[in-house]
Design a protein around this motif. Structure first.
Motif, PDB file in Angstrom:
ATOM      1  N   SER A 122       0.856  -1.188   0.000  1.00  5.95           N
ATOM      2  CA  SER A 122       0.000   0.000   0.000  1.00  5.95           C
ATOM      3  C   SER A 122       0.888   1.231   0.000  1.00  5.95           C
ATOM      4  O   SER A 122       1.867   1.305   0.749  1.00  5.95           O
ATOM      5  CB  SER A 122      -0.912   0.002   1.234  1.00  5.95           C
ATOM      6  N   ALA A 123       0.539   2.194  -0.834  1.00  7.16           N
ATOM      7  CA  ALA A 123       1.395   3.362  -1.035  1.00  7.16           C
ATOM      8  C   ALA A 123       1.647   4.123   0.265  1.00  7.16           C
ATOM      9  O   ALA A 123       0.733   4.320   1.073  1.00  7.16           O
ATOM     10  CB  ALA A 123       0.761   4.296  -2.057  1.00  7.16           C
ATOM     11  N   THR A 125       2.730   7.894   1.370  1.00  7.90           N
ATOM     12  CA  THR A 125       2.619   9.191   0.718  1.00  7.90           C
ATOM     13  C   THR A 125       3.769  10.124   1.082  1.00  7.90           C
ATOM     14  O   THR A 125       4.094  10.299   2.263  1.00  7.90           O
ATOM     15  CB  THR A 125       1.286   9.862   1.093  1.00  7.90           C
ATOM     16  N   LYS A 148       3.592   7.266  -3.136  1.00  6.39           N
ATOM     17  CA  LYS A 148       2.717   8.223  -3.806  1.00  6.39           C
ATOM     18  C   LYS A 148       3.265   9.614  -3.552  1.00  6.39           C
ATOM     19  O   LYS A 148       3.432  10.028  -2.401  1.00  6.39           O
ATOM     20  CB  LYS A 148       1.292   8.112  -3.276  1.00  6.39           C
ATOM     21  N   ASP A 175       0.497  12.369  -7.837  1.00  5.81           N
ATOM     22  CA  ASP A 175      -0.852  12.892  -7.622  1.00  5.81           C
ATOM     23  C   ASP A 175      -0.838  14.414  -7.483  1.00  5.81           C
ATOM     24  O   ASP A 175      -0.545  14.945  -6.408  1.00  5.81           O
ATOM     25  CB  ASP A 175      -1.455  12.262  -6.365  1.00  5.81           C
ATOM     26  N   GLU A 201      -2.227  10.426 -11.254  1.00  9.79           N
ATOM     27  CA  GLU A 201      -3.575  10.466 -10.694  1.00  9.79           C
ATOM     28  C   GLU A 201      -4.197  11.861 -10.792  1.00  9.79           C
ATOM     29  O   GLU A 201      -3.631  12.825 -10.299  1.00  9.79           O
ATOM     30  CB  GLU A 201      -3.523  10.015  -9.228  1.00  9.79           C
ATOM     31  N   ASN A 244      -9.956   5.309  -9.430  1.00 10.32           N
ATOM     32  CA  ASN A 244      -9.658   5.214  -8.005  1.00 10.32           C
ATOM     33  C   ASN A 244     -10.970   5.082  -7.236  1.00 10.32           C
ATOM     34  O   ASN A 244     -11.774   6.011  -7.197  1.00 10.32           O
ATOM     35  CB  ASN A 244      -8.894   6.458  -7.538  1.00 10.32           C
ATOM     36  N   GLY A 273      -8.311   3.832  -2.952  1.00  7.06           N
ATOM     37  CA  GLY A 273      -7.753   4.937  -2.178  1.00  7.06           C
ATOM     38  C   GLY A 273      -8.576   5.218  -0.935  1.00  7.06           C
ATOM     39  O   GLY A 273      -9.567   4.539  -0.647  1.00  7.06           O
ATOM     40  N   PHE A 294      -3.401  -0.960  -7.863  1.00  7.79           N
ATOM     41  CA  PHE A 294      -2.709  -0.027  -6.983  1.00  7.79           C
ATOM     42  C   PHE A 294      -3.540   0.138  -5.712  1.00  7.79           C
ATOM     43  O   PHE A 294      -4.766   0.304  -5.784  1.00  7.79           O
ATOM     44  CB  PHE A 294      -2.544   1.353  -7.636  1.00  7.79           C
ATOM     45  N   ASP A 296      -3.772   2.365  -2.100  1.00 10.26           N
ATOM     46  CA  ASP A 296      -3.310   3.584  -1.415  1.00 10.26           C
ATOM     47  C   ASP A 296      -4.178   3.793  -0.175  1.00 10.26           C
ATOM     48  O   ASP A 296      -5.103   4.592  -0.174  1.00 10.26           O
ATOM     49  CB  ASP A 296      -3.398   4.773  -2.371  1.00 10.26           C
ATOM     50  N   ASP A 298      -3.030   4.396   3.190  1.00  9.63           N
ATOM     51  CA  ASP A 298      -2.160   4.749   4.322  1.00  9.63           C
ATOM     52  C   ASP A 298      -2.759   5.822   5.225  1.00  9.63           C
ATOM     53  O   ASP A 298      -2.062   6.383   6.068  1.00  9.63           O
ATOM     54  CB  ASP A 298      -0.771   5.179   3.834  1.00  9.63           C
TER      55      ASP A 298
END
Length: 328
Positions: A122-123, A125, A148, A175, A201, A244, A273, A294, A296, A298
């Motif tokens: 998981s990304a 950031t 990310k 992003d 993104e 997303n 996300g 993907f 994301d 976090d």
């Protein structure tokens, strides 16, 4: 059987500021819903987002409007017509999923007919800052499988190169949060390829993305603010290669699963996300994340203190919450 619904505002201070192109966040403001029936409790969480015209007050008011129907036994299917997509519906929908799982003694994965969530990349950031600061932040998590990068229109190429130099092996998502225009997107293509970026993104604002229908990007472009529910896909599929799915946009896990499946049927890539939130928002999203290219999620990693038993990060690998936390 009649049930009881309660909703309240909770605030989670962040361990450090979360800075993106449209502002800085220092706390996560969420709406926590609990639905009780015959001594069994189901929980859900939504994050009202000002970008979509939401506030804590408006979300609580929206929940109050449907309280009689929910307490009279309205189910998830009825909820879809009772409320529009958004954070308020998300909180109630996820509470209903949790309640059902606990009532029948099965987990949500069984109810969906899918495998239970497992640990997944998981990304992490990297928020907007001076390029050297972004490089320092990236160096601290350089072994993470996915990063990310939050950027704006102020020299994003330097920001991206700085992160890439500090984390040469990680997959990268960039992003801009709608802060770029067409000229900048076109001008950034070589820099994105040079840095090995895997995904761009939502670079331009909703309503200013029509030109993407005739654009051939060097790096896949993901719709975030441009896509909320499956009904958006007729337009989105002409302009983007990836969507997303965020439960606060779709209005719950029910609609999130519908959007994810519809996107896959159209051949679109999938991302899951989140907003900055507690683990109560993330646990349901894991059931979409298992389908995604993907992930994301976090949001809770930014909190000074999360809910007990929530998700945990292990170097960019997200570990599901403890048994019994949600939906089990």
């Amino acid at each position: 059987m009649p049930c009881t619904l309660t909703a309240q505002h909770s605030r989670f201070p962040l361990a450090k500021p979360f800075r993106i192109s449209r502002g800085v966040k220092t706390a996560a403001d969420v709406i926590a819903v609990e639905i009780a029936e015959d001594g069994v409790f189901g929980r859900g969480e939504g994050v009202p987002y000002p970008r979509y015209g939401e506030s804590v007050e408006s979300a609580l008011n929206a929940i109050e409007e449907v309280r009689p129907a929910i307490e009279a036994g309205a189910d998830r299917s009825a909820l879809m017509s009772l409320m529009p997509a958004g954070a308020a519906r998300n909180a109630i929908d996820c509470a209903l999923w949790d309640l059902e799982a606990r009532k029948v003694g099965r987990n949500v994965a069984d109810l969906i007919g899918a495998p239970a969530p497992r640990k997944m990349a998981s990304a992490l950031t990297i928020v907007i800052d001076a390029p050297e600061r972004m490089a320092e932040a990236a160096a601290e998590v350089r072994k993470a499988p996915l990063l990310k990068i939050k950027v704006d229109a102020n020299d994003p190429a330097t920001q991206i190169r700085s992160v890439r130099a500090a984390a040469p092996e990680a997959r990268l998502i960039v992003d801009p949060n709608e802060s770029w225009d067409q000229a900048l997107v076109e001008g950034m293509q070589d820099a994105l390829v040079e840095a090995g970026v895997a995904l761009l993104e939502q670079p331009v604002p909703v309503g200013a993305d029509e030109w993407l229908e005739n654009f051939k990007p060097a790096v896949p472009i993901c719709a975030d603010e441009s896509v909320h529910t499956a009904e958006d896909l007729d337009v989105v599929a002409r302009r983007y290669q990836v969507v997303n799915v965020k439960l606060d946009k779709s209005g719950g896990l029910t609609a999130g699963l519908e959007l994810a499946q519809a996107a896959r049927e159209r051949g679109l890539g999938l991302m899951t996300g989140c907003m900055v939130s507690s683990s109560l928002s993330i646990a349901p999203a894991l059931h979409v994340a298992r389908m995604s290219d993907f992930v994301d999620l976090d949001g809770p990693i930014w909190l000074l203190e999360d809910l007990p038993g929530g998700v945990r990060d292990d170097g960019g690998v997200l570990i599901p919450p403890d048994l019994g936390f949600w939906g089990t």
